[in-house]
Design a protein around this motif. Structure first.
Motif, PDB file in Angstrom:
ATOM      1  N   PRO A   1      -4.633   6.531   7.999  1.00  0.00           N
ATOM      2  CA  PRO A   1      -5.796   5.652   7.866  1.00  0.00           C
ATOM      3  C   PRO A   1      -5.456   4.179   8.055  1.00  0.00           C
ATOM      4  O   PRO A   1      -6.259   3.430   8.612  1.00  0.00           O
ATOM      5  CB  PRO A   1      -6.302   5.914   6.442  1.00  0.00           C
ATOM      6  CG  PRO A   1      -5.363   6.847   5.802  1.00  0.00           C
ATOM      7  CD  PRO A   1      -4.408   7.360   6.802  1.00  0.00           C
ATOM      8  N   ALA A   2      -4.250   3.787   7.653  1.00  0.00           N
ATOM      9  CA  ALA A   2      -3.900   2.376   7.801  1.00  0.00           C
ATOM     10  C   ALA A   2      -3.726   1.995   9.263  1.00  0.00           C
ATOM     11  O   ALA A   2      -4.002   0.867   9.664  1.00  0.00           O
ATOM     12  CB  ALA A   2      -2.616   2.069   7.028  1.00  0.00           C
ATOM     13  N   ARG A   7      -4.390  -3.613  -5.022  1.00  0.00           N
ATOM     14  CA  ARG A   7      -3.795  -2.644  -4.100  1.00  0.00           C
ATOM     15  C   ARG A   7      -4.647  -1.399  -3.954  1.00  0.00           C
ATOM     16  O   ARG A   7      -4.134  -0.265  -3.990  1.00  0.00           O
ATOM     17  CB  ARG A   7      -2.385  -2.248  -4.533  1.00  0.00           C
ATOM     18  CG  ARG A   7      -1.438  -3.422  -4.589  1.00  0.00           C
ATOM     19  CD  ARG A   7       0.001  -2.975  -4.555  1.00  0.00           C
ATOM     20  NE  ARG A   7       0.901  -4.105  -4.750  1.00  0.00           N
ATOM     21  CZ  ARG A   7       2.217  -4.005  -4.744  1.00  0.00           C
ATOM     22  NH1 ARG A   7       2.776  -2.832  -4.562  1.00  0.00           N
ATOM     23  NH2 ARG A   7       2.966  -5.065  -4.919  1.00  0.00           N
ATOM     24  N   PHE A  55      -7.376   8.960  -6.587  1.00  0.00           N
ATOM     25  CA  PHE A  55      -6.247   9.097  -5.651  1.00  0.00           C
ATOM     26  C   PHE A  55      -5.087   9.887  -6.244  1.00  0.00           C
ATOM     27  O   PHE A  55      -4.448  10.671  -5.554  1.00  0.00           O
ATOM     28  CB  PHE A  55      -5.772   7.716  -5.208  1.00  0.00           C
ATOM     29  CG  PHE A  55      -4.772   7.763  -4.083  1.00  0.00           C
ATOM     30  CD1 PHE A  55      -5.190   7.989  -2.788  1.00  0.00           C
ATOM     31  CD2 PHE A  55      -3.414   7.603  -4.320  1.00  0.00           C
ATOM     32  CE1 PHE A  55      -4.283   8.052  -1.740  1.00  0.00           C
ATOM     33  CE2 PHE A  55      -2.498   7.666  -3.277  1.00  0.00           C
ATOM     34  CZ  PHE A  55      -2.932   7.888  -1.988  1.00  0.00           C
ATOM     35  N   LEU A  57      -6.897   1.207  -1.764  1.00  0.00           N
ATOM     36  CA  LEU A  57      -6.824   1.638  -0.379  1.00  0.00           C
ATOM     37  C   LEU A  57      -8.168   1.319   0.263  1.00  0.00           C
ATOM     38  O   LEU A  57      -9.198   1.877  -0.142  1.00  0.00           O
ATOM     39  CB  LEU A  57      -6.517   3.129  -0.313  1.00  0.00           C
ATOM     40  CG  LEU A  57      -5.247   3.500  -1.087  1.00  0.00           C
ATOM     41  CD1 LEU A  57      -5.003   4.992  -1.054  1.00  0.00           C
ATOM     42  CD2 LEU A  57      -4.055   2.751  -0.538  1.00  0.00           C
ATOM     43  N   PRO A  58      -8.188   0.415   1.249  1.00  0.00           N
ATOM     44  CA  PRO A  58      -9.459  -0.088   1.756  1.00  0.00           C
ATOM     45  C   PRO A  58     -10.310   0.963   2.434  1.00  0.00           C
ATOM     46  O   PRO A  58     -11.507   0.775   2.588  1.00  0.00           O
ATOM     47  CB  PRO A  58      -9.044  -1.183   2.752  1.00  0.00           C
ATOM     48  CG  PRO A  58      -7.621  -0.913   3.076  1.00  0.00           C
ATOM     49  CD  PRO A  58      -7.022  -0.217   1.895  1.00  0.00           C
ATOM     50  N   TRP A  59      -9.690   2.088   2.840  1.00  0.00           N
ATOM     51  CA  TRP A  59     -10.469   3.100   3.556  1.00  0.00           C
ATOM     52  C   TRP A  59     -11.049   4.159   2.618  1.00  0.00           C
ATOM     53  O   TRP A  59     -11.674   5.101   3.066  1.00  0.00           O
ATOM     54  CB  TRP A  59      -9.598   3.784   4.613  1.00  0.00           C
ATOM     55  CG  TRP A  59      -8.313   4.297   4.073  1.00  0.00           C
ATOM     56  CD1 TRP A  59      -8.105   5.471   3.431  1.00  0.00           C
ATOM     57  CD2 TRP A  59      -7.057   3.623   4.101  1.00  0.00           C
ATOM     58  NE1 TRP A  59      -6.797   5.579   3.059  1.00  0.00           N
ATOM     59  CE2 TRP A  59      -6.118   4.462   3.455  1.00  0.00           C
ATOM     60  CE3 TRP A  59      -6.622   2.388   4.602  1.00  0.00           C
ATOM     61  CZ2 TRP A  59      -4.787   4.109   3.297  1.00  0.00           C
ATOM     62  CZ3 TRP A  59      -5.302   2.050   4.448  1.00  0.00           C
ATOM     63  CH2 TRP A  59      -4.391   2.902   3.804  1.00  0.00           C
ATOM     64  N   GLN A  78     -14.130  -0.948   7.292  1.00  0.00           N
ATOM     65  CA  GLN A  78     -13.626  -2.253   7.707  1.00  0.00           C
ATOM     66  C   GLN A  78     -14.671  -3.336   7.539  1.00  0.00           C
ATOM     67  O   GLN A  78     -15.859  -3.088   7.556  1.00  0.00           O
ATOM     68  CB  GLN A  78     -13.236  -2.199   9.179  1.00  0.00           C
ATOM     69  CG  GLN A  78     -11.879  -1.622   9.398  1.00  0.00           C
ATOM     70  CD  GLN A  78     -11.387  -1.957  10.785  1.00  0.00           C
ATOM     71  OE1 GLN A  78     -12.045  -1.641  11.766  1.00  0.00           O
ATOM     72  NE2 GLN A  78     -10.253  -2.604  10.846  1.00  0.00           N
ATOM     73  N   ARG A 126      -2.283  10.453   4.096  1.00  0.00           N
ATOM     74  CA  ARG A 126      -3.197   9.738   3.201  1.00  0.00           C
ATOM     75  C   ARG A 126      -3.026   8.223   3.236  1.00  0.00           C
ATOM     76  O   ARG A 126      -3.903   7.493   2.790  1.00  0.00           O
ATOM     77  CB  ARG A 126      -3.016  10.249   1.770  1.00  0.00           C
ATOM     78  CG  ARG A 126      -3.332  11.734   1.659  1.00  0.00           C
ATOM     79  CD  ARG A 126      -3.170  12.238   0.254  1.00  0.00           C
ATOM     80  NE  ARG A 126      -4.121  11.641  -0.662  1.00  0.00           N
ATOM     81  CZ  ARG A 126      -4.052  11.763  -1.982  1.00  0.00           C
ATOM     82  NH1 ARG A 126      -3.062  12.451  -2.520  1.00  0.00           N
ATOM     83  NH2 ARG A 126      -4.939  11.195  -2.754  1.00  0.00           N
ATOM     84  N   ILE A 127      -1.868   7.757   3.706  1.00  0.00           N
ATOM     85  CA  ILE A 127      -1.637   6.305   3.739  1.00  0.00           C
ATOM     86  C   ILE A 127      -1.460   5.812   5.174  1.00  0.00           C
ATOM     87  O   ILE A 127      -2.218   4.940   5.633  1.00  0.00           O
ATOM     88  CB  ILE A 127      -0.388   5.917   2.910  1.00  0.00           C
ATOM     89  CG1 ILE A 127      -0.504   6.439   1.491  1.00  0.00           C
ATOM     90  CG2 ILE A 127      -0.152   4.422   2.977  1.00  0.00           C
ATOM     91  CD1 ILE A 127      -1.195   5.546   0.521  1.00  0.00           C
ATOM     92  N   ARG A 149     -13.686  -3.669  -0.390  1.00  0.00           N
ATOM     93  CA  ARG A 149     -13.941  -5.044   0.037  1.00  0.00           C
ATOM     94  C   ARG A 149     -15.246  -5.590  -0.540  1.00  0.00           C
ATOM     95  O   ARG A 149     -15.492  -6.795  -0.477  1.00  0.00           O
ATOM     96  CB  ARG A 149     -13.953  -5.145   1.561  1.00  0.00           C
ATOM     97  CG  ARG A 149     -15.114  -4.420   2.205  1.00  0.00           C
ATOM     98  CD  ARG A 149     -15.150  -4.644   3.706  1.00  0.00           C
ATOM     99  NE  ARG A 149     -15.814  -3.579   4.396  1.00  0.00           N
ATOM    100  CZ  ARG A 149     -17.135  -3.502   4.595  1.00  0.00           C
ATOM    101  NH1 ARG A 149     -17.915  -4.455   4.138  1.00  0.00           N
ATOM    102  NH2 ARG A 149     -17.652  -2.479   5.234  1.00  0.00           N
ATOM    103  N   ILE A 175       0.838  -1.196   0.000  1.00  0.00           N
ATOM    104  CA  ILE A 175       0.000   0.000   0.000  1.00  0.00           C
ATOM    105  C   ILE A 175       0.876   1.250   0.000  1.00  0.00           C
ATOM    106  O   ILE A 175       0.584   2.237  -0.664  1.00  0.00           O
ATOM    107  CB  ILE A 175      -0.924  -0.013   1.245  1.00  0.00           C
ATOM    108  CG1 ILE A 175      -1.924  -1.164   1.148  1.00  0.00           C
ATOM    109  CG2 ILE A 175      -1.612   1.295   1.427  1.00  0.00           C
ATOM    110  CD1 ILE A 175      -3.149  -0.866   0.349  1.00  0.00           C
TER     111      ILE A 175
END
Ligand SMILES: Nc1ncnc2c1ncn2[C@@H]1O[C@H](COP(=O)(O)OP(=O)(O)OP(=O)(O)O)[C@@H](O)[C@H]1O
Ligand SMILES: [Mg+2]
Lengths: 295, 261
Positions: A207-208, B81, B94, B83-85, A285, A203-204, B126, A186
């Protein structure tokens, strides 16, 4: 003859059809009903056991099988709570405890987040910092109490320090672990789109890391509530922990149980507040925990 | 023009993953790279993308040396890949964060329609199937309009039907802006259906082994005998790259270039 049998067949078909329609209508109505059941009945199911036990004990004492002196019946506990509430004592004790937890939790979270983020982000800082933190973590936090009292005095500061220490470690570990666990794949997406350092964090990484951070906060808060009791045991003139000690010394079990119940309610409520406040940020989630009722 | 000049890569652990790989790829060309496992295809692609630096040699795009990710070079990986959020729409947008919101939204909407996922704009990653997720990844890579798009086995995790569907779809999208496509694949069928040129690599150390020009008009008919010939040609080259000798099934097709017309 033929005519009437045909009519009968027709009538049968129609009633069968009616039947089918009604069944289908039931099937359509069914999901909301079962959803409602899932939403309200399941938590209610969890209340069954404690309420049942309380009711049993109330009856048991009421019927005279026990004098209920050491384990007071629910009505007695409720009466104690009301009494404390009426005199204004309850508010005073709750305010004292909650403000201690809030201050300790706030300090612990800030320190744990900052140091955890530094350790997670910079390898060098991790090598410098982490062994020390891990060594300190091995000390049972209550062991700090005498030292804190010597350093910071018997009043608020030492209590808040103890709570902050309890909150610090899970937050620190949670933040560092979450940053280290961020998927390199990611991060590569961020690199491909040439994000700057701050943009990569915003941005990465943030949130992760968020889901693990929320868990760390909840664990930290739980420890905060645990440590406030220890802190208030070491000499306090107010607070729920004081009510516990006071109840023990004056032989008032109802007051002890009342304080315990209030602790439970406050702990659960604040945990729920964190959950509710962060839920909008974590909607993405998989909702496994929520569906199976683990949350 | 993308120029690879004697690109080599030795990993810190001493593995010679790639050696003296040279190629010149014209704008708008579609190149497939095929070769046995571990022959350095991903290493090469990552060097072109600027994700890892080559140990020797240079990658240049229009005379600018590529040493870090470049705005005009996009990449699609084997996994989507996403971004899950971020919602599907936000994932696609993006790479457009520099643009004003309304222009970004317009581009994203167009891309969503273009990959057939207009109804999924608000969905979470998802909630997508594997094929849908890879479509979003393709859209995300294409909306900034790269001049070069790298694809590392983009469809290998998908079932045969979805794979074909996405191959056709990719060609269709390619026609919009005609970026250079460099596609790593294990699928001979995929290489021949998509590529103008197939580069066959051989392992240990990874090197360019053979170049096959696929002079077939588009759209290509997977069932035509000519198509079969090119496939067999690539397969033969692959087999020879692994030092295995099989008798040539159809000597005529070995010409590699245009044949009986
Ligand atoms: N990060 C790394 N560190 C060390 N060695 C690596 C690394 N990445 C790849 N290699 C090695 O380099 C060689 C080429 O790897 P690469 O991933 O480029 O192969 P590939 O052609 O993409 O293979 P595949 O078709 O299986 O994806 C392999 O021997 C591999 O073990
Ligand atoms: Mg690879």
């Amino acid at each position: 003859m033929l005519h009437s049998s045909a009519r009968r067949v027709l009538a049968m078909t129609m009633s069968a059809e009616l039947h089918v329609t009604r069944e289908r209508a039931d099937a359509i109505a069914a999901p909301p009903a079962s959803a409602r059941l899932r939403r309200y009945a399941r938590p209610a199911l969890g209340l069954l056991l404690p309420l049942g036990l309380a009711l049993f004990w109330e009856l048991w004492v009421w019927l005279g099988y026990s004098n209920g002196r050491l384990v007071p019946p629910p009505t007695k506990i409720f009466a104690t709570v009301m009494e404390l509430a009426k005199s204004g004592e309850l508010t005073r004790h709750i305010t004292a405890t909650v403000s201690r937890v809030a201050a300790g939790f706030g300090l612990g979270v800030v320190a744990g987040t900052v140091l955890g983020a530094i350790s997670g982000y910079w390898g060098l800082a991790r090598q410098l910092l982490d062994p020390t933190v891990q060594a300190l973590r091995a000390i049972p936090s209550i062991a700090w109490v005498p030292l804190f009292i010597l350093w910071l005095g018997i009043f608020e500061t030492s209590k808040i320090a103890l709570i902050a220490v309890g909150v610090f470690f899970p937050v620190y570990l949670g933040v560092m672990g979450a940053i280290l666990a961020v998927d390199r794949k990611i991060v590569e997406v961020g690199r491909i789109f040439r994000l700057s350092g701050p943009a990569m964090i915003r941005r990465i990484l943030l949130p992760a890391v968020l889901p693990a951070y929320v868990v760390a906060l909840r664990v930290g808060l739980g420890l905060g509530w645990m440590f406030v009791v220890a802190a208030e045991f070491m000499g306090a003139s107010e607070g729920l922990g004081y009510l516990l000690i006071d109840g023990q010394q004056l032989g008032k079990p109802a007051q002890i149980v009342a304080a315990i119940v209030i602790f439970a309610i406050l702990g659960k409520t604040t945990d729920w507040l964190i959950e509710v406040a962060t839920a909008p940020l974590l909607r993405w989630q998989d909702a496994f925990g929520r569906q199976s009722g683990a949350a | 023009m993308l120029a690879l000049d004697r690109v080599g890569k030795t990993y810190p652990n001493g593995v010679h993953a790639l050696e003296r790989f040279s190629a010149r790829i014209k704008p708008g060309e579609i190149v497939a790279i095929i070769g046995g496992s571990g022959c350095g295809k991903s290493t090469l692609l990552r060097a072109i993308a600027g994700l890892d630096r080559a140990s020797t040699g240079t990658v240049t795009l229009d005379d600018a040396a590529i040493t870090a990710p470049h705005a005009k070079i996009g990449i699609i990986f084997q996994e989507p890949r996403l971004l899950p959020w971020l919602s599907v729409a936000d994932n696609i947008g993006f790479g457009l964060s520099d643009l004003p919101a309304d222009i970004r939204r317009e581009k994203v909407d167009r891309a969503l329609t273009r990959v057939g996922l207009a109804d999924k704009a608000k969905a979470w990653p998802r909630e997508l199937s594997g094929g849908q997720a890879q479509r979003v990844a393709i859209a995300r890579a294409l909306v900034p309009q790269p001049e070069v798009l790298l694809l590392d086995e983009p469809f290998s995790a998908l079932d045969a039907f979805t794979r074909r569907d996405l191959q056709d779809h990719l060609l269709d999208l390619w026609k919009d802006t005609r970026p250079t496509l460099i596609l790593v694949t294990h699928d001979v069928d995929e290489a021949v259906v998509l590529a103008d040129r197939v580069l066959v690599m051989r392992p240990r150390p990874g090197r360019l082994f053979e170049v096959i020009n696929v002079n077939l008009a588009r759209p290509r008919d997977r069932a035509s005998p000519l198509f079969e010939n090119f496939k067999r040609h690539v397969l033969t080259a692959l087999d020879r790259s692994l030092d295995r000798n099989i008798p040539d099934a159809d000597p005529k097709s070995m010409a590699g270039e245009a044949m009986w017309w």
